[in-house]
Design a protein around this motif. Structure first.
Motif, PDB file in Angstrom:
ATOM      1  N   ALA A  79      69.650 -54.398 -49.294  1.00  0.00           N
ATOM      2  CA  ALA A  79      69.858 -54.511 -47.855  1.00  0.00           C
ATOM      3  C   ALA A  79      69.360 -55.895 -47.449  1.00  0.00           C
ATOM      4  O   ALA A  79      68.345 -56.371 -47.974  1.00  0.00           O
ATOM      5  CB  ALA A  79      69.087 -53.421 -47.120  1.00  0.00           C
ATOM      6  N   GLY A 103      74.746 -57.935 -41.809  1.00  0.00           N
ATOM      7  CA  GLY A 103      75.863 -57.205 -42.387  1.00  0.00           C
ATOM      8  C   GLY A 103      75.644 -55.705 -42.326  1.00  0.00           C
ATOM      9  O   GLY A 103      74.831 -55.192 -41.553  1.00  0.00           O
ATOM     10  N   THR A 104      76.372 -55.012 -43.172  1.00  0.00           N
ATOM     11  CA  THR A 104      76.330 -53.553 -43.198  1.00  0.00           C
ATOM     12  C   THR A 104      75.235 -53.060 -44.136  1.00  0.00           C
ATOM     13  O   THR A 104      75.139 -53.513 -45.268  1.00  0.00           O
ATOM     14  CB  THR A 104      77.686 -52.990 -43.659  1.00  0.00           C
ATOM     15  OG1 THR A 104      78.690 -53.471 -42.771  1.00  0.00           O
ATOM     16  CG2 THR A 104      77.688 -51.478 -43.656  1.00  0.00           C
ATOM     17  N   VAL A 105      74.443 -52.144 -43.660  1.00  0.00           N
ATOM     18  CA  VAL A 105      73.404 -51.502 -44.474  1.00  0.00           C
ATOM     19  C   VAL A 105      73.763 -50.021 -44.574  1.00  0.00           C
ATOM     20  O   VAL A 105      73.965 -49.364 -43.555  1.00  0.00           O
ATOM     21  CB  VAL A 105      72.007 -51.678 -43.845  1.00  0.00           C
ATOM     22  CG1 VAL A 105      70.960 -50.894 -44.615  1.00  0.00           C
ATOM     23  CG2 VAL A 105      71.629 -53.151 -43.768  1.00  0.00           C
ATOM     24  N   THR A 106      73.845 -49.515 -45.802  1.00  0.00           N
ATOM     25  CA  THR A 106      74.193 -48.099 -45.989  1.00  0.00           C
ATOM     26  C   THR A 106      72.975 -47.195 -45.904  1.00  0.00           C
ATOM     27  O   THR A 106      73.089 -46.011 -45.627  1.00  0.00           O
ATOM     28  CB  THR A 106      74.858 -47.865 -47.360  1.00  0.00           C
ATOM     29  OG1 THR A 106      73.886 -48.076 -48.385  1.00  0.00           O
ATOM     30  CG2 THR A 106      76.061 -48.767 -47.557  1.00  0.00           C
TER      31      THR A 106
END
Length: 150
Positions: A79, A103-106
């Motif tokens: 991340a 950005g995208t963090v899952t």
């Protein structure tokens, strides 16, 4: 950054209420490999918006939970977060007390890599080193980590 990772990522590393303890990794050569995997040359581009930007990783390179020891070979698989300046007092922990995701963090990442002011990064790393010595942690000794404000 540590507190953000403990709350937002599924590993909850070192967080007593919902995670598992961290475990000290004593080998200096393994610690260096861990740092290189996440923050090594060509793997991190400093952000000019972060004063004296440095690459920081969590779980610490000096733990068995390090992303590098858990299948991560490049920090871009962690991340990504960046420090956010909230104040300008000269007290780095107070001035740079939060991070924001990039950005995208899952939430399932095995580590977090952050843009952290160099002196603040050194301060946190030094505190961890002092703790290891004071608590006399041996290789693979477990410990919990609670982030507090000063």
């Amino acid at each position: 950054m540590i507190n953000w990772a403990q709350i937002n990522l599924s590993g909850h590393w070192g967080l007593r209420s919902s995670g598992k303890p961290l475990h000290r990794l004593q080998s200096a050569s393994e610690q260096k490999k861990n740092r290189q995997a996440i923050c090594g040359t060509g793997k991190f581009t400093p952000d000019p918006a972060v004063e004296q930007d440095s690459c920081d990783e969590f779980p610490f390179a000096g733990t068995y939970e390090s992303g590098a020891l858990n299948g991560v070979d490049h920090g871009n698989a962690c991340a990504q977060v960046t420090s956010v300046r909230k104040n300008s007092t000269g007290d780095l922990p107070f001035d740079w007390q939060t991070v924001t995701p990039i950005g995208t963090v899952t939430g399932n990442e095995k580590c977090v890599r952050g843009h952290i002011p160099g002196p603040l990064n050194s301060y946190a790393g030094g505190a961890y080193g002092n703790f290891v010595q004071t608590a006399r942690l041996a290789d693979n000794d477990g410990f919990w980590l609670k982030v507090t404000s000063s």
